[in-house]
Design an enzyme around this catalytic site. Structure first.
Site, PDB file in Angstrom:
ATOM      1  N   THR A 174     -20.876  55.889 118.640  1.00 59.11           N
ATOM      2  CA  THR A 174     -21.272  54.929 117.621  1.00 59.11           C
ATOM      3  C   THR A 174     -20.081  54.113 117.144  1.00 59.11           C
ATOM      4  OG1 THR A 174     -22.997  56.466 116.946  1.00 59.11           O
ATOM      5  CG2 THR A 174     -22.525  54.662 115.463  1.00 59.11           C
TER       6      THR A 174
ATOM      7  N   CYS B 202     -15.598  66.994 110.880  1.00 54.85           N
ATOM      8  CA  CYS B 202     -14.867  66.360 111.981  1.00 54.85           C
ATOM      9  C   CYS B 202     -13.573  67.102 112.297  1.00 54.85           C
ATOM     10  CB  CYS B 202     -14.562  64.908 111.636  1.00 54.85           C
ATOM     11  SG  CYS B 202     -16.053  63.891 111.465  1.00 54.85           S
TER      12      CYS B 202
ATOM     13  N   GLU C 131     -13.125  56.678 111.905  1.00 58.11           N
ATOM     14  CA  GLU C 131     -12.861  58.110 112.077  1.00 58.11           C
ATOM     15  C   GLU C 131     -14.001  58.656 112.907  1.00 58.11           C
ATOM     16  OE1 GLU C 131     -13.516  61.516 112.104  1.00 58.11           O
ATOM     17  OE2 GLU C 131     -13.451  61.909 109.951  1.00 58.11           O
TER      18      GLU C 131
ATOM     19  N   GLY D  36     -18.063  58.822 112.032  1.00 53.10           N
ATOM     20  CA  GLY D  36     -19.165  59.256 112.880  1.00 53.10           C
ATOM     21  C   GLY D  36     -18.681  59.563 114.280  1.00 53.10           C
ATOM     22  N   SER D  37     -19.550  59.385 115.251  1.00 54.93           N
ATOM     23  CA  SER D  37     -19.244  59.771 116.624  1.00 54.93           C
ATOM     24  C   SER D  37     -18.451  58.694 117.356  1.00 54.93           C
ATOM     25  CB  SER D  37     -20.547  60.026 117.392  1.00 54.93           C
ATOM     26  OG  SER D  37     -21.255  58.804 117.567  1.00 54.93           O
TER      27      SER D  37
END
Length: 468
Positions: A223, A275, A241, A219-220
């Site tokens: 987060t 991503c 990641e 995710g980001s």
């Protein structure tokens, strides 16, 4: 992509919310927020099942996982239809069917690999043997962009090494992930793979739970940092990641016509919602017009529409949050003097569609360059010297992937060695492989997935040292 708080006492307030088809905005169904009591119960069941699973012979676990791959293959059309309906990516092209084939492959490969004990030292006085043991219960937080494929990346290596898994799908792609879990659980022993659903507070409670031994998150960056905070509660091992703002550098004189297909999909695979997509392209000033024309010509022939229509090759943005963010970045770039070099045709549909957009007259310092847009927008930046391009490519908090494009492979490798990223591709981008370790540098996360190194990451090293 998830909004996870670190506080384990966070209350799960909502009981449910709606999931939408991003192409049509039709309601797919109501997603339940799993309660704290249910999460406790599922983790307890997973703990008990994990002990039984880890006690099985390794060959038996491998055989079961290969049967999981067969079940995924047999149900691939059904699951691909669910991906298209809820995530939005088309059935055609590198879309939902492509994702399902990746799920099968990334299940087969870990089942084919062995991580045997290793004699790390031996002399006439002692012998030291390194073993790889299961961790216990793995918490997996899956994203919405590749909801089944990335879930497989988290689930299968963990199971392969003798762990149990409790997975929380993204709140935006719950149903398609649940459908896959149902298929997998027709093969697996009972309770070894559990699923919980809901928004960020559900993920918060899971990741900070005292019985979780490992967290796998995609995710980001924001987060990811909250996941790190959550892990303070349980000292869980982490594989993070956290996305990328991947740069690509086209070296002077590159014959882009021979690689235009790879260059386009490097940037626009899954509508740029990947991503490791190419998100910043640096082009020498003498080649700029040629590259822009090649990308414009190619982009103008790629049809966009409802992913359920087999004629569609590009689909919608998955959710309104991301849709609004991308539009804001495009508007900001235009307000600050950028040129829209190309904008594709938006389909006459109600969904979250943004056509392929090429942006010029921008540089580092513009939001469209500095921020990960995660959508079908590519800023193209001119450079004068390679040193300038390398410096600008490295000027990012992200470091997941990067690429170099050149007809001279030796020169390309010299440039690649100077780029700060977990993977640097040459004349390709985002070309991951289930046997090749994949992970990020800088704030794109830490830890690796795939191959032997990925299996080691979901196990605990244990040394037995023998005095002779």
């Amino acid at each position: 992509m998830e909004n996870i708080s670190a506080a384990p006492e966070t209350q799960i307030k909502e009981t449910s919310f709606l999931s939408l088809n991003p192409s049509t905005l039709e309601v797919i169904g109501e997603v339940a927020n799993t309660s704290r009591e249910e999460i406790d119960d599922k983790i307890e069941k997973a703990q008990k099942a994990q002990k039984r699973w880890a006690a099985r012979p390794d060959a038996e676990r491998k055989e079961i996982i290969l049967k999981v791959a067969e079940a995924l293959q047999q149900n691939s059309k059904h699951l691909a239809a669910w991906i298209t309906r809820e995530q939005g990516k088309p059935l055609s092209g590198p879309g939902a069917n492509f994702e399902m084939q990746a799920c099968v492959g990334w299940t087969q490969v870990p089942a084919s690999l062995d991580v045997p004990e290793e004699i790390v030292f031996e002399d006439e006085t002692r012998k030291d043997i390194l073993y790889r043991n299961p961790i216990g219960v793995v918490a997996a937080i899956a994203p919405w962009n590749w909801p089944l494929m990335i879930a497989i990346w988290q689930i299968i290596p963990s199971l392969r090494m003798g762990n149990a898994v409790v997975i929380k799908p993204s709140e935006y792609t719950t149903f398609c992930t649940q459908e896959m879990i149902k298929v997998i659980n027709t093969v697996l022993p009972e309770d070894i793979l559990q699923v919980i659903t809901g928004r960020g507070e559900v993920g918060s409670y899971l990741t900070s739970h005292p019985e979780i031994g490992k967290i796998m998150f995609t995710g980001s960056i924001a987060t990811g940092k909250k996941v790190i905070e959550a892990s303070v509660k349980n000292m869980a091992r982490l594989t993070l990641e956290c996305g990328g703002n991947d740069a690509g550098i086209i070296l002077p004189g590159f014959d882009v016509s021979k690689h235009i297909d790879q260059l386009f999909w490097a940037a626009f695979l899954n509508m740029g919602q990947t991503c490791a997509c190419l998100k910043r392209l640096y082009v020498h000033e003498n080649d700029y017009e040629k590259v822009v024309k090649a990308l414009t010509d190619y982009s103008s022939h790629i049809p966009m529409g409802d992913g359920a229509d087999e004629a569609s090759i590009l689909g919608p943005i998955q959710n309104k949050m991301q849709y609004d963010k991308i539009l804001d970045l495009i508007l900001d770039s235009e307000k600050n003097g950028a040129d829209v070099l190309f904008r594709g045709q938006k389909p006459d549909l109600e969904g979250y569609f943004i056509p392929v957009t090429l942006i010029g007259n921008v540089d580092n310092g513009h939001r469209i360059v500095d921020e990960e847009q995660f959508g079908p927008v590519l800023p193209i930046i001119q450079y004068k010297t390679l040193e300038e391009a390398i410096t600008k490519a490295n000027n990012s908090e992200n470091g997941l992937g990067a690429s170099v494009w050149s007809d001279d492979l030796n020169e390309a490798q010299k440039v690649a060695a100077q780029l700060q990223a977990g993977t640097v591709w040459i004349n390709q981008h985002g070309a991951i492989h289930p046997l090749v370790p994949f992970g990020g540098a800088k704030q794109s996360g830490y830890g690796v997935e795939f191959g032997i190194e990925g299996l080691k990451a979901v196990s605990l090293p244990k040394v037995i040292s023998i005095k002779k």
